[in-house]
Design a protein around this motif. Structure first.
Motif, PDB file in Angstrom:
ATOM      1  N   ILE A 173      -0.190  17.925  -1.047  1.00 33.19           N
ATOM      2  CA  ILE A 173      -0.856  18.411   0.159  1.00 33.19           C
ATOM      3  C   ILE A 173      -0.051  17.965   1.366  1.00 33.19           C
ATOM      4  O   ILE A 173       0.942  17.251   1.249  1.00 33.19           O
ATOM      5  N   ARG A 174      -0.501  18.384   2.555  1.00 30.50           N
ATOM      6  CA  ARG A 174       0.184  17.991   3.780  1.00 30.50           C
ATOM      7  C   ARG A 174      -0.428  16.705   4.333  1.00 30.50           C
ATOM      8  O   ARG A 174      -1.626  16.459   4.146  1.00 30.50           O
ATOM      9  N   PRO A 175       0.352  15.900   5.041  1.00 33.34           N
ATOM     10  CA  PRO A 175      -0.231  14.724   5.689  1.00 33.34           C
ATOM     11  C   PRO A 175      -1.393  15.087   6.605  1.00 33.34           C
ATOM     12  O   PRO A 175      -2.346  14.311   6.729  1.00 33.34           O
ATOM     13  N   ALA A 176      -1.321  16.269   7.238  1.00 37.25           N
ATOM     14  CA  ALA A 176      -2.418  16.677   8.125  1.00 37.25           C
ATOM     15  C   ALA A 176      -3.730  16.794   7.360  1.00 37.25           C
ATOM     16  O   ALA A 176      -4.807  16.557   7.925  1.00 37.25           O
ATOM     17  N   THR A 177      -3.651  17.167   6.084  1.00 36.19           N
ATOM     18  CA  THR A 177      -4.867  17.259   5.274  1.00 36.19           C
ATOM     19  C   THR A 177      -5.484  15.891   5.068  1.00 36.19           C
ATOM     20  O   THR A 177      -6.714  15.727   5.158  1.00 36.19           O
ATOM     21  N   LEU A 178      -4.659  14.895   4.811  1.00 39.07           N
ATOM     22  CA  LEU A 178      -5.178  13.534   4.659  1.00 39.07           C
ATOM     23  C   LEU A 178      -5.811  13.037   5.953  1.00 39.07           C
ATOM     24  O   LEU A 178      -6.835  12.349   5.937  1.00 39.07           O
ATOM     25  N   ARG A 179      -5.187  13.393   7.080  1.00 39.34           N
ATOM     26  CA  ARG A 179      -5.782  12.991   8.356  1.00 39.34           C
ATOM     27  C   ARG A 179      -7.128  13.676   8.571  1.00 39.34           C
ATOM     28  O   ARG A 179      -8.072  13.078   9.109  1.00 39.34           O
ATOM     29  N   LYS A 180      -7.232  14.931   8.144  1.00 38.19           N
ATOM     30  CA  LYS A 180      -8.505  15.657   8.241  1.00 38.19           C
ATOM     31  C   LYS A 180      -9.554  15.002   7.353  1.00 38.19           C
ATOM     32  O   LYS A 180     -10.713  14.839   7.750  1.00 38.19           O
ATOM     33  N   GLY A 208       0.844  -1.179   0.000  1.00 38.80           N
ATOM     34  CA  GLY A 208       0.000   0.000   0.000  1.00 38.80           C
ATOM     35  C   GLY A 208       0.878   1.227   0.000  1.00 38.80           C
ATOM     36  O   GLY A 208       2.094   1.155  -0.176  1.00 38.80           O
ATOM     37  N   VAL A 209       0.261   2.359   0.203  1.00 39.61           N
ATOM     38  CA  VAL A 209       0.966   3.635   0.192  1.00 39.61           C
ATOM     39  C   VAL A 209       0.821   4.274   1.557  1.00 39.61           C
ATOM     40  O   VAL A 209      -0.282   4.315   2.120  1.00 39.61           O
ATOM     41  N   PHE A 210       1.904   4.763   2.102  1.00 38.56           N
ATOM     42  CA  PHE A 210       1.860   5.432   3.387  1.00 38.56           C
ATOM     43  C   PHE A 210       1.475   6.890   3.219  1.00 38.56           C
ATOM     44  O   PHE A 210       1.500   7.444   2.116  1.00 38.56           O
ATOM     45  N   ARG A 215     -10.397   6.023   4.033  1.00 38.91           N
ATOM     46  CA  ARG A 215     -10.487   5.064   5.138  1.00 38.91           C
ATOM     47  C   ARG A 215      -9.281   4.117   5.110  1.00 38.91           C
ATOM     48  O   ARG A 215      -9.415   2.936   4.812  1.00 38.91           O
ATOM     49  N   PRO A 216      -8.094   4.654   5.381  1.00 35.96           N
ATOM     50  CA  PRO A 216      -6.911   3.783   5.356  1.00 35.96           C
ATOM     51  C   PRO A 216      -6.954   2.768   6.498  1.00 35.96           C
ATOM     52  O   PRO A 216      -7.536   3.018   7.555  1.00 35.96           O
ATOM     53  N   ARG A 217      -6.353   1.655   6.226  1.00 35.51           N
ATOM     54  CA  ARG A 217      -6.213   0.659   7.292  1.00 35.51           C
ATOM     55  C   ARG A 217      -4.912   0.913   8.041  1.00 35.51           C
ATOM     56  O   ARG A 217      -4.101   1.740   7.628  1.00 35.51           O
ATOM     57  N   ARG A 218      -4.735   0.235   9.134  1.00 35.79           N
ATOM     58  CA  ARG A 218      -3.507   0.358   9.925  1.00 35.79           C
ATOM     59  C   ARG A 218      -2.648  -0.885   9.726  1.00 35.79           C
ATOM     60  O   ARG A 218      -3.147  -2.015   9.788  1.00 35.79           O
ATOM     61  N   ASP A 219      -1.377  -0.657   9.489  1.00 34.54           N
ATOM     62  CA  ASP A 219      -0.470  -1.787   9.386  1.00 34.54           C
ATOM     63  C   ASP A 219      -0.395  -2.488  10.744  1.00 34.54           C
ATOM     64  O   ASP A 219      -0.167  -1.837  11.770  1.00 34.54           O
ATOM     65  N   PRO A 220      -0.611  -3.806  10.781  1.00 35.71           N
ATOM     66  CA  PRO A 220      -0.644  -4.501  12.077  1.00 35.71           C
ATOM     67  C   PRO A 220       0.693  -4.496  12.808  1.00 35.71           C
ATOM     68  O   PRO A 220       0.724  -4.637  14.032  1.00 35.71           O
ATOM     69  N   LEU A 221       1.785  -4.313  12.082  1.00 36.37           N
ATOM     70  CA  LEU A 221       3.098  -4.336  12.721  1.00 36.37           C
ATOM     71  C   LEU A 221       3.521  -2.964  13.235  1.00 36.37           C
ATOM     72  O   LEU A 221       4.087  -2.849  14.323  1.00 36.37           O
ATOM     73  N   THR A 222       3.253  -1.936  12.425  1.00 38.13           N
ATOM     74  CA  THR A 222       3.745  -0.602  12.769  1.00 38.13           C
ATOM     75  C   THR A 222       2.669   0.356  13.256  1.00 38.13           C
ATOM     76  O   THR A 222       2.974   1.351  13.909  1.00 38.13           O
ATOM     77  N   GLY A 223       1.407   0.061  12.916  1.00 35.10           N
ATOM     78  CA  GLY A 223       0.334   0.979  13.249  1.00 35.10           C
ATOM     79  C   GLY A 223       0.217   2.153  12.288  1.00 35.10           C
ATOM     80  O   GLY A 223      -0.637   3.025  12.463  1.00 35.10           O
TER      81      GLY A 223
END
Length: 257
Positions: free
Chosen positions: A157-164, A145-147, A172-180
């Motif tokens: 854009i900024r990562p904060a925008t994606l979080r917003k 996937g893409v981080f 709706r990104p998933r969380r990597d089970p190893l790193t979160g």
């Protein structure tokens, strides 16, 4: 004869206001903002306006739909300060922005046509955490996937925008089970690209969220066609409003001589 003409040309604030559905306070505010030329005063201190002020008000109100309140104010202020070239520069900037918006719409339509299973920017495997001493290594292939950082960089854009956008339900990104870490798969990248393009087109987040939800439910991009038609219509209306504003401003410039 000249005195009679001057008398006939005198207008009170209420006369300007009534003719355009405004309040007298709005007329006074427009004068203070430089949208209208400074008014003359009677011996008792009351404002008196003329047909010149009426023309300025007509020009301003005609400019607003195409250029927005702030730019229309700046244009009129420049004209009334005899800085006509500055007014023309502001108008040119608005036209350039409209052209850029049209190109953005074309880019959206092109992006929708091109969206497919291979559109994810620079797919990368999620980092594989080594097993601790005495523990077995995690089985199965590493997550792909893409981080958030690379995706944000690709979109500009900024990562904060994606979080917003995530909080607003656009992605709706998933969380990597190893790193979160957040991991965006192909559908998430598609949704992020659509959100980015629609935001550039002037859509608010609360209008984008239902569109992307429809795309997810329908399993395709057809629901966006109505939004794109609306976008095209708004750009055309804005272009026509600029023409009307230009005509009213030209009439005011002629009145000013």
């Amino acid at each position: 004869m000249r005195e009679k003409l001057q008398s006939e040309e005198r207008l009170r604030p209420v006369d300007l206001a009534r003719g355009h559905g405004l309040s007298t306070q709005a007329v006074r505010n427009y004068e203070e903002a430089g949208i209208l030329p400074a008014a003359d005063r009677t011996a008792h201190g009351y404002r008196t306006y003329t047909s010149l002020h009426a023309g300025a008000l007509r020009a301003f109100l005609a400019l607003v739909p195409g250029h927005g309140h702030r730019t229309a104010t700046s244009i009129m202020h420049a004209v009334n300060e005899d800085a006509v070239d500055e007014a023309f520069r502001l108008i040119d900037e608005s036209h350039a922005q409209l052209l850029d918006d049209r190109r953005t719409l074309q880019a959206v339509e092109s992006a929708l046509r091109d969206l497919g299973p291979t559109t994810a920017p620079h797919p990368a495997a999620a980092p594989h955490r080594a097993a601790a001493p005495g523990q077995a290594a995690a089985s199965g292939p590493p997550s792909t996937g893409v981080f958030i950082g690379p995706l944000a960089q690709t979109l500009g854009i900024r990562p904060a925008t994606l979080r917003k956008w995530e909080r607003a339900g656009l992605v709706r990104p998933r969380r990597d089970p190893l790193t979160g870490y957040r991991v965006y798969d192909e559908a998430d990248v598609r949704d992020a690209r659509l959100a980015h393009q629609l935001r550039r087109g002037g859509y608010l987040l609360d209008r984008i969220a239902p569109l992307i939800a429809q795309v997810r439910e329908a399993g395709g991009l057809e629901p966006l066609e109505a939004a794109l038609c609306d976008w095209r219509g708004r750009l055309s209306a804005r272009g026509r409003a600029m023409l009307a504003g230009a005509a009213a401003l030209e009439a005011y410039l002629r009145t000013r001589g």
